[in-house]
Scaffold this active site. Structure first.
Site, PDB file in Angstrom:
ATOM      1  N   TRP A   1      63.105  50.884  40.840  1.00  0.00           N
ATOM      2  CA  TRP A   1      61.712  50.686  40.438  1.00  0.00           C
ATOM      3  C   TRP A   1      60.800  51.729  41.088  1.00  0.00           C
ATOM      4  CZ3 TRP A   1      62.138  47.988  36.358  1.00  0.00           C
ATOM      5  CH2 TRP A   1      63.027  46.914  36.290  1.00  0.00           C
TER       6      TRP A   1
ATOM      7  N   CYS B   1      52.551  53.218  55.025  1.00  0.00           N
ATOM      8  CA  CYS B   1      52.268  53.831  53.725  1.00  0.00           C
ATOM      9  C   CYS B   1      51.880  52.773  52.697  1.00  0.00           C
ATOM     10  CB  CYS B   1      53.497  54.596  53.232  1.00  0.00           C
ATOM     11  SG  CYS B   1      54.032  55.952  54.305  1.00  0.00           S
TER      12      CYS B   1
ATOM     13  N   GLN C   1      28.323  27.763  24.027  1.00  0.00           N
ATOM     14  CA  GLN C   1      28.343  27.455  25.454  1.00  0.00           C
ATOM     15  C   GLN C   1      29.695  27.734  26.100  1.00  0.00           C
ATOM     16  OE1 GLN C   1      26.941  23.450  26.023  1.00  0.00           O
ATOM     17  NE2 GLN C   1      24.867  23.906  25.319  1.00  0.00           N
TER      18      GLN C   1
ATOM     19  N   LEU D   1      39.031  36.885  22.558  1.00  0.00           N
ATOM     20  CA  LEU D   1      39.386  37.745  21.432  1.00  0.00           C
ATOM     21  C   LEU D   1      40.296  37.048  20.418  1.00  0.00           C
ATOM     22  CD1 LEU D   1      38.294  39.936  23.469  1.00  0.00           C
ATOM     23  CD2 LEU D   1      39.919  41.491  22.412  1.00  0.00           C
TER      24      LEU D   1
ATOM     25  N   GLU E   1      54.546  46.223  45.764  1.00  0.00           N
ATOM     26  CA  GLU E   1      53.874  46.498  47.036  1.00  0.00           C
ATOM     27  C   GLU E   1      53.396  45.207  47.712  1.00  0.00           C
ATOM     28  OE1 GLU E   1      51.191  49.809  46.988  1.00  0.00           O
ATOM     29  OE2 GLU E   1      52.297  50.766  45.355  1.00  0.00           O
ATOM     30  N   GLY E   2      54.268  44.198  47.638  1.00  0.00           N
ATOM     31  CA  GLY E   2      53.990  42.918  48.271  1.00  0.00           C
ATOM     32  C   GLY E   2      53.697  41.841  47.253  1.00  0.00           C
ATOM     33  N   THR E   3      54.594  40.873  47.125  1.00  0.00           N
ATOM     34  CA  THR E   3      54.392  39.785  46.180  1.00  0.00           C
ATOM     35  C   THR E   3      53.274  38.855  46.661  1.00  0.00           C
ATOM     36  OG1 THR E   3      55.968  38.316  47.283  1.00  0.00           O
ATOM     37  CG2 THR E   3      56.864  39.826  45.611  1.00  0.00           C
TER      38      THR E   3
ATOM     39  N   PHE F   1      57.942  33.702  58.042  1.00  0.00           N
ATOM     40  CA  PHE F   1      58.787  34.609  57.264  1.00  0.00           C
ATOM     41  C   PHE F   1      60.254  34.279  57.418  1.00  0.00           C
ATOM     42  CE2 PHE F   1      54.957  37.226  57.227  1.00  0.00           C
ATOM     43  CZ  PHE F   1      54.998  37.753  55.958  1.00  0.00           C
TER      44      PHE F   1
END
Length: 389
Positions: free
Chosen positions: A167, A243, A284, A343, A368-370, A388
Site C-alpha cells: 500500500w 515522519c 427544514q 443529492l 497513517e493510523g486507524t 495497546f
C-alpha cells in the site's frame, strides 16, 4: 459585516496576505489541472501524467513546502495545511502524492539523512523531477510497525535488504524509496534507489478508493546497498513515527478539503434542485442537514488552524495530531455521506464529487493510523494507562 456562507466563522481573517496567496495559487492550480479531468481519472483507476503533475507541483512550491533549504519553499505549517486542504478538495489522491513526497519521503531524508543524502535527493524532489515513496506498512503488518519483517543485514561495508512493503503511494513511479527495516541494531531507514538490482514495485490494481493515485507493493530481493544508504540520524521506531506525525498533520487539513467540496456541492444542489414546487434547500430537513454539515466543517478547519499554529510555535504534540486526525477524517466522512443524501441519486454520479470523496476518505480514515489507534493514543494520554498491549 455580512454573513458569508463559505466562511461563516470568518476564518479567512486568521490568514495573512501571504497565506491567502499560497492558498489561492494551489486552488487555482487544482482547478486548472485536476478538476476538469479527475472524474475520468478516477473512473479509469489511474493518474496519467503523474510525473508532469509532480513537476508542476514542484514549480508552485508544493513539494516539501514546509522544509527549509535544498530548494524547498520554507513555508509555515499553516501554509502547508492550506495547500493540503486545497489539493484534497480536488482529490485525496493528489494530496496523497504531495504528502508522501514531502511529509514522508522528503521529511525523512531532511530530518534523519546525511548531508550527502540531502544534497543527492532533496533538490530534485522539491522540483518534482524525482518522486519519492515511503515504505513502512507490510502485507501482514499495519498498526504494529515494530513487528515488521523486512530486514537489512550488514555484509562487509554494504547492507543487503530483503522484504516487502504494501500500500505504498507513488511506489511504481518513485526514483527513491525510504524503506524502514529491522537490523541487528534496531529499526533503521534506508534511502533506496529504485533502480537497484532486486528492487521492484508492481502497481496495485482493483482499488475502489484512492483510484486516482499510484499505489504499489515494494519487493526487495537481496537488494545490495552501500553503507551510505542508511539514514544516520535515527534508530528505532521514533524515526518512521516522527515522519507519520508530520504526514498526519497534513491529513487534518486535507480531509476538510474533501468535506468542503462535498458540502459546497450539496449546498449548490439544494439551492437549485426543485421538489414539491420549490428548491429542496427551502425545506427544514435539508436546512438542518446543511447547518450540521457547516458546523462540523468549519469546526474542523478551526481545529486545523489551531494545530497549525502550535506546529509553527514548536508546541504541537503527537497526541494533539491524533486528536485532529481522528476528529476531522471521521467528520469529513459524515459530511460526505450527508451530502450524498441531499443529492439523492445524483450523489452516486461522478458528475458530482461527493461519492468520490466519500470513497477516498474510507482509505484516509485508516491509513497513517486507524481510528482505533488514535483513540488509544488519546485514551493513554487521558488516563495514563497503556491499552495497546
Amino acid at each position: 459585516m455580512s454573513f458569508v456562507p463559505t466562511d461563516p466563522l470568518g476564518l479567512d481573517e486568521l490568514l495573512s496576505p501571504e497565506d491567502l496567496a499560497i492558498r489561492d495559487t494551489v486552488r487555482g492550480w487544482a482547478a486548472d489541472r485536476v478538476l476538469p479531468q479527475i472524474a475520468d481519472w478516477y473512473e479509469r483507476g489511474e493518474l496519467p501524467g503523474i510525473r508532469e503533475l509532480a513537476r508542476e507541483l514542484g514549480g508552485i512550491g508544493a513539494l516539501g513546502m514546509s522544509l527549509q533549504g535544498y530548494g524547498c519553499a520554507g513555508a509555515s505549517a499553516v501554509q502547508y495545511g492550506l495547500a493540503c486542504l486545497e489539493l484534497e478538495a480536488a482529490d485525496s489522491g493528489i494530496r496523497s502524492l504531495v504528502s508522501v513526497q514531502g511529509s514522508l519521503a522528503m521529511y525523512a531524508i531532511h530530518r534523519y539523512g546525511s548531508e550527502e543524502q540531502k544534497q543527492r535527493w532533496l533538490p530534485g524532489m522539491a522540483a518534482g523531477e524525482l518522486i519519492g515513496c515511503f515504505g513502512l506498512t507490510e502485507p501482514d503488518v499495519g498498526s504494529d510497525p515494530a513487528a515488521m519483517r523486512t530486514y537489512a543485514k550488514r555484509d562487509g561495508t554494504d547492507w543487503v535488504l530483503n522484504g516487502r512493503k504494501m500500500w505504498i503511494t507513488n511506489g511504481s513511479v518513485a526514483a527513491v524509496a525510504v524503506v524502514w527495516a529491522q537490523t541487528d541494531e534496531g529499526i533503521r531507514g534506508f534511502a533506496v534507489p529504485t533502480d537497484s538490482a532486486g528492487f521492484c514495485a508492481p502497481e496495485i490494481k482493483h482499488k475502489w478508493s484512492l483510484r486516482a493515485s499510484v499505489t504499489s507493493e515494494l519487493v526487495m530481493d537481496d537488494v545490495r546497498l552501500p553503507a551510505d544508504a542508511v539514514l544516520p540520524g535515527v534508530t528505532g521506531l521514533k524515526g518512521p513515527l516522527g515522519c507519520l506525525s508530520h504526514a498526519r498533520y497534513g491529513i487534518i487539513w486535507g480531509s476538510m478539503g474533501a468535506a468542503r467540496a462535498s458540502f459546497e456541492a450539496a449546498l449548490d444542489y439544494a439551492r437549485t434542485r426543485e421538489q414539491f414546487g420549490k428548491p429542496i434547500g427551502g425545506f427544514q430537513l435539508t436546512q438542518a442537514k446543511l447547518a450540521d454539515m457547516a458546523l462540523e466543517l468549519h469546526k474542523g478547519i478551526l481545529l486545523a488552524h489551531h494545530l497549525g499554529r502550535r506546529m509553527d510555535a514548536g508546541t504541537l504534540r503527537p497526541e494533539q495530531i491524533s486528536f485532529g486526525k481522528l476528529n476531522n477524517v471521521r467528520e469529513a466522512i459524515d459530511i460526505c455521506r450527508t451530502a450524498r443524501t441531499i443529492l439523492g441519486a445524483n450523489g452516486i454520479s461522478l458528475e458530482y464529487p461527493v461519492m468520490r470523496h466519500a470513497t477516498n476518505l474510507e482509505s484516509v480514515l485508516t491509513y497513517e493510523g486507524t481510528v482505533e489507534m488514535h483513540q488509544l493514543v488519546l485514551g493513554k494520554a487521558l488516563t495514563g494507562l497503556d491499552a495497546f498491549r
